[in-house]
Design a protein around this motif. Structure first.
Motif, PDB file in Angstrom:
ATOM      1  N   LEU A 110       1.071  -6.651 -12.345  1.00 18.26           N
ATOM      2  CA  LEU A 110      -0.689  -5.263 -12.569  1.00 18.26           C
ATOM      3  C   LEU A 110      -1.637  -6.236 -13.115  1.00 18.26           C
ATOM      4  N   ARG A 154      -6.892  -4.643   2.621  1.00 18.47           N
ATOM      5  CA  ARG A 154      -5.820  -4.068   3.169  1.00 18.47           C
ATOM      6  C   ARG A 154      -6.165  -3.642   4.722  1.00 18.47           C
ATOM      7  N   ARG A 204      -8.065  -0.133   1.499  1.00 17.90           N
ATOM      8  CA  ARG A 204      -7.719  -0.070   0.332  1.00 17.90           C
ATOM      9  C   ARG A 204      -7.485  -1.722  -0.440  1.00 17.90           C
ATOM     10  N   PRO A 205      -7.946  -1.975  -1.397  1.00 18.17           N
ATOM     11  CA  PRO A 205      -7.688  -2.882  -2.050  1.00 18.17           C
ATOM     12  C   PRO A 205      -5.856  -3.333  -2.291  1.00 18.17           C
ATOM     13  N   LYS A 259      -4.930  -5.428  -3.670  1.00 13.66           N
ATOM     14  CA  LYS A 259      -4.043  -5.894  -4.812  1.00 13.66           C
ATOM     15  C   LYS A 259      -3.392  -4.270  -5.488  1.00 13.66           C
ATOM     16  N   GLN A 260      -4.025  -3.637  -4.945  1.00 12.31           N
ATOM     17  CA  GLN A 260      -3.041  -1.956  -4.823  1.00 12.31           C
ATOM     18  C   GLN A 260      -2.390  -2.173  -3.807  1.00 12.31           C
ATOM     19  N   ASP A 261      -2.343  -1.938  -2.818  1.00 12.34           N
ATOM     20  CA  ASP A 261      -1.368  -2.426  -1.461  1.00 12.34           C
ATOM     21  C   ASP A 261      -0.178  -3.238  -2.263  1.00 12.34           C
ATOM     22  N   ILE A 294       0.780  -4.256  -5.159  1.00 11.16           N
ATOM     23  CA  ILE A 294       1.256  -3.402  -6.060  1.00 11.16           C
ATOM     24  C   ILE A 294       2.717  -1.897  -5.689  1.00 11.16           C
ATOM     25  N   GLY A 295       1.736  -1.731  -5.307  1.00  9.74           N
ATOM     26  CA  GLY A 295       2.274  -0.179  -4.694  1.00  9.74           C
ATOM     27  C   GLY A 295       2.340   0.888  -5.953  1.00  9.74           C
ATOM     28  N   ASP A 296       4.032   1.106  -6.019  1.00  7.41           N
ATOM     29  CA  ASP A 296       3.763   2.097  -6.673  1.00  7.41           C
ATOM     30  C   ASP A 296       4.759   1.898  -8.216  1.00  7.41           C
ATOM     31  N   GLY A 338       3.360   0.062 -10.467  1.00  7.35           N
ATOM     32  CA  GLY A 338       2.501   0.685 -11.801  1.00  7.35           C
ATOM     33  C   GLY A 338       3.451   1.399 -12.939  1.00  7.35           C
TER      34      GLY A 338
END
Lengths: 117, 874
Positions: free
Chosen positions: B110, B124, B321-322, B324-326, B328-330, B332
């Motif tokens: 994360l 992305r 969208r960033p 990293k967020q893509d 990592i997905g959900d 977190g």
């Protein structure tokens, strides 16, 4: 450091004074701890008896400040002892402190006036 | 050059001796007798010990010597009580190790930036199409992002889930390939370790074929030979020159083996949404600005395609969208919840050890009083206790770090592949520092506790008493009770969390996935080499393959499909028009499309709830038929029977003939058991629908011999007897896809159950410890009562009730804590509420029973108390 005059009054001296006396004693030749104590005693005509509890910490201090340095050697009667010697810095320090001491005593002397009978 | 060095202890001693000796000599020379001289010299010198002490104190490293002494003493004390030490160290190691491991995971997944250059600027490319996020786009859009942008430094794309066939290196091998567009590697900022990236020329159609290897493939196939450039690899039947090897850590959306250059023909852009991609923002550009610019680019594309309808255009929205967020997905939420629970376990471990230390400090009252009598200052004693607990904590931390290292190795090799960035998880110096920090923190906390308790130590020892300090032991018990209550409360929170996850998992497993007995379905993938292909001939060839496979012993049926249920790697979709349903002006939503052979439903065990399956006659006659899933039938025509005979066709291909619906199949949870089954339309493998050629298919075989070596070997033989150069890939059972879809929940399950088990064990130890201590403190009282005729069971019952009382308070507090904590877990749960009554009712009972058991076990010693003996000691 305290001194004993005879068996009676203790004259309290400032710590720095003992340092000054040690440096002066070492001016001409290296000496070990016992020798320094005796020298001060003799030269002050027995007025100042060095408390050995103060002597060695003082030597410690002077050594850590680099004014004297020490090495093991042999005494006159073949005893192994640690000899202290004045360094160049120590020599300079001695000159400075002596000058300061003389100014101090002169000033105090002026205030106190001549010795009354 | 004489060095300025502080004389050692021994040297100074010699110096003093020399001084005294010299004085003695002098006095002898003056005429004294030797023994008198010695005495006089000593007298003059003064107190040798005092001089020594002053010398010693003038040194600046006294505290260091003290510390060394304290540490030595602490280690000695710990060694003389090995069982106590072991229990403490192991308990702390478990808590610290688990916390450090979890911290490493959270950090690597994360917090750490992605392994690309300046990854914070990477986004992305995603668009919202008709309200749903779509990460696929086409050639024209890519060119728009690359050439027409004001906010992006660079952009690149690739074809996802692509494979290639490599021949000439032993068995034909199907490898995972990344068909990378121009600009992809420069956008990411990654360069090959050996060689170079593709040149612009190599991305134009007709250029010589080149390939870049990934590090893993290079190691496997060329054994890390650095002389690999300019060698030739036969990929997809054509020789490709090797121009580079990527560095070891490089991966993009999964593991790949080869990189091929994507060639975009500007004269004939591919309209299908086959690409996914990333872009790099210019310095100082925000995501909002980039999205605004992307909206403009999309608008230009829509203009170019001649699409003027504003309602249609409104459905296309940029949603960059960033990256990293893509990536990592959900996941977190899961990880933070796990971190929280593991932190609770650490607290419990510390509480346990604190209790033990408290008991031991009580037992050492004599020792402390003696020290105080000998002149030790309170701070000195406090420092001693602190050093002891720090030593314990550091030992525990060291062992814990080793445990964390081992545990993470296991996790990385066997962990859920759905955990993103799994391969990046490792113990690094920061994790080691974290372990050190929490060890020190725990040690401090543990050390301060007995100090606080014994702050007012007085010299009231020495009466030879046998523990009649009622006041002190009451104080003692109070702190013990508090700690145990805290432990029970924490244990309840952990057990409730574990219970909820277990029930979630049960609910997930109970969901009917749309197929039966997946362990009896053997699957593998094959594909047709890129290039022009006669799909009819290929389909006939595949039919032959299926017939031969179905003829193998033990095989019930065989078929193929473009996507197996729950396969995460592929997903085709299409927008459909239904005959008779009025067009409301908006583009209809995309539904999943699968291209299948006859017999697929039978092989998978998906029921046909209306109508019939395709037959090979349908295919060879090129009849335009279709089968739809039950939920699609209900959505369009209200019931499954009503769907039969109706007709559908693609929205974007209005010139195609209508397909008649001949069957309705049961729903399949293609996106995982925790998501609703997607509405699906099934097309037969013939006639071919342009854009949906089933070049790559998964074959499925229903047999009880699935996954056995003999079946797999026979499978290979059968295929190769028809075409020796056809590689088989992804040989697995349907089971593994099913397990994979459960991976995230099962990972959380394993972790929480382990944490819950540890909590239960620690709670048990805690209660046991408290009751056992109470029993030992009151041996005399128990002895008297036994002598006066009390029954041992009565006395035991009293202590057990005390234990239960403690536990009840802890449970009550724990229930409140759990209600608050489980709210955080909501995203992990399936089919069960965070305040599930069954879990909240059963865990207190479990915990209370355990506490009662612990209490009972610890009172077994009561039986051994001999009243005569205890009374005699008085």
């Amino acid at each position: 450091m305290s001194t004993r005059k005879g068996e009676q009054t203790k004259i309290a001296l400032l710590q720095g004074t003992l340092d000054l006396l040690i440096l002066r004693t070492l001016l001409f030749r290296p000496q070990h701890g016992q020798g320094i104590a005796r020298a001060i005693q003799q030269q002050s005509e027995a007025t100042l008896l060095v408390d050995h509890g103060s002597l060695y910490p003082a030597l410690q201090r002077l050594e850590s400040r680099g004014w004297i340095r020490a090495e093991w050697g042999t005494s006159d009667n073949n005893r192994k002892a640690r000899f202290y010697e004045l360094t160049k810095h120590g020599r300079k320090q001695l000159v400075a402190e002596t000058k300061q001491w003389r100014r101090l005593t002169a000033a105090i002397g002026r205030i106190l006036g001549p010795e009354e009978a | 050059m004489w060095r300025r060095h502080r004389p050692t202890d021994g040297e100074f001693r010699q110096e003093i001796q020399a001084h005294i000796a010299l004085d003695t000599d002098r006095l002898i020379a003056e005429g004294m007798r030797p023994d008198e001289a010695k005495a006089a010299a000593l007298r003059t010198f003064g107190n040798v010990t005092r001089v020594h002490e002053r010398f010693y104190e003038s040194g600046r490293t006294i505290w260091l010597d003290d510390l060394r002494r304290d540490i030595r003493y602490a280690l000695l004390t710990l060694l003389t009580t090995p069982s106590f030490t072991t229990v403490c160290v192991v308990t702390l190691a478990l808590g610290i190790g688990a916390t450090t491991a979890m911290f490493s995971v959270v950090k690597s997944v994360l917090i750490d930036p992605l392994p690309y250059r300046d990854s914070a600027a990477l986004v992305r490319i995603v668009h919202g199409i008709g309200g749903k996020n779509q990460s696929h786009f086409n050639d024209a859009i890519l060119l728009g992002y690359r050439e027409n942008t004001q906010t992006l430094m660079d952009a690149g794309a690739w074809v996802p889930a692509a494979t290639a066939t490599v021949t000439g290196q032993g068995d034909p091998e199907e490898v995972r390939s990344l068909t990378a567009s121009e600009g992809l590697l420069t956008t990411l900022g990654v360069r090959p370790d050996i060689g170079r990236i593709f040149s612009a020329a190599e991305h134009t159609p007709g250029a010589p074929d080149v390939v870049i290897l990934t590090n893993g493939y290079w190691q496997r196939t060329f054994a890390g030979d650095r002389d690999v450039l300019d060698r030739v690899l036969t990929v997809n039947g054509r020789p490709h020159q090797i121009v580079g090897v990527m560095p070891g850590g490089f991966r993009l959306d999964g593991e790949q083996d080869l990189m091929l250059p994507l060639r975009i023909n500007r004269g004939r852009l591919v309209p299908f949404f086959r690409l996914v991609g990333v872009a790099r923002l210019k310095p100082g550009i925000t995501l909002v600005q980039a999205n605004a610019d992307a909206g403009r680019i999309l608008g230009n594309w829509l203009d170019d395609t001649g699409q003027k309808d504003p309602a249609y255009r409104a459905r296309y929205r940029p949603a960059l969208r960033p990256l990293k967020q893509d990536v990592i997905g959900d996941v977190g939420a899961t990880l933070w919840v796990l971190m929280g629970t593991i932190g609770l376990v650490l607290l419990m471990a510390c509480a346990n050890v604190a209790n033990l230390l408290l008991v031991r400090a009580g037992a050492r009252r004599q020792e402390f009083a003696t020290r105080a009598a000998l002149g030790a200052r309170r701070i000195r004693i406090a420092r001693l206790l602190l050093v002891e607990s720090l030593t314990l904590a550091l030992l525990g931390g060291g062992l814990g770090l080793a445990l964390a290292y081992g545990g993470l190795r296991v996790l990385v090799t066997s962990g859920p592949s759905s955990l993103p960035r799994l391969s990046e998880i490792a113990i690094d110096p920061i994790a080691a520092l974290f372990a050190l920090a929490i060890s020190l923190l725990s040690g401090l906390m543990l050390g301060l506790l007995p100090i606080v308790k014994h702050a007012g130590l007085r010299l009231s020892v020495g009466t030879g008493d046998t523990g009649r300090h009622a006041t002190r032991s009451r104080e003692h018990q109070r702190s013990q009770h508090t700690l145990v209550t805290l432990q029970i409360a924490l244990a309840l929170v952990l057990l409730v969390s574990a219970g909820l996850i277990i029930r979630s998992f049960q609910a997930l497993v109970r969901v009917d996935p749309g197929f039966t007995q997946p362990q009896h379905v053997q699957t593998f993938d094959t594909s047709i080499l890129p290039g022009p292909a006669d799909m009819e001939r290929e389909t006939r060839f595949r039919q032959q393959m299926l017939e031969r496979l179905a003829a193998l012993p033990g095989v019930t049926s065989a078929a193929f499909t473009t996507r197996l249920p729950m396969d995460p790697s592929v997903r085709w979709s299409a927008a459909l028009t239904a005959e008779g349903i009025p067009d409301d002006g908006l583009t209809p939503p995309n539904h999943q499309v699968k291209v299948i052979s006859p017999g697929m439903f039978q092989t998978l065990g998906t029921p046909l709830v209306a109508g019939r399956d395709f037959t090979w006659t349908d295919l060879h006659d090129l009849r335009h038929v279709a089968i739809i899933s039950e939920n699609l039938a209900r959505a369009l025509w209200g019931s499954r029977e009503a769907a039969l005979g109706k007709r559908l066709r693609q929205y974007y291909a209005q010139q195609d003939p209508w397909r008649e619906i001949i069957g309705v199949a049961g729903n399949v949870h293609d996106d995982g058991a925790h998501r609703p089954p997607p509405p699906t339309i099934y097309w037969p493998a013939l006639p071919i629908t342009p854009g949906y050629e089933p070049r790559r298919v998964s074959l499925a075989i229903r047999t009880e011999r699935a996954s056995s070596a003999s079946l797999v070997a026979e499978m290979h033989e059968t295929v190769w007897s028809l075409n020796p150069r056809l590689p088989l890939s992804e040989v697995r059972t349907l089971d593994s896809l099913y397990d994979q879809s459960l991976a995230q929940t099962s990972f959380a399950l394993v972790m929480l159950v382990m944490a819950g088990a540890m909590a239960l064990l620690l709670g048990l130890c805690g209660v046991y410890g408290v009751i056992a201590y109470a029993v030992s403190q009151r041996r005399r009282e128990i002895g008297i009562r036994l002598a006066l005729g009390a029954k041992t069971s009565d006395i035991q019952g009293q202590f057990v009730r005390r234990g239960l009382r403690l536990a009840s308070i802890g449970i009550a507090i724990g229930v409140g804590g759990a209600a608050a904590f489980t709210r955080v877990m909501e995203s992990l749960l399936f089919g069960v509420s965070p305040l599930d009554p069954i879990t909240f009712a059963s865990t207190p009972i479990l915990l209370a029973t355990t506490a009662a058991l612990a209490g009972y076990l610890s009172t077994r010693r009561v039986v051994t108390i001999d009243p005569a003996e205890t009374l005699r000691v008085e």
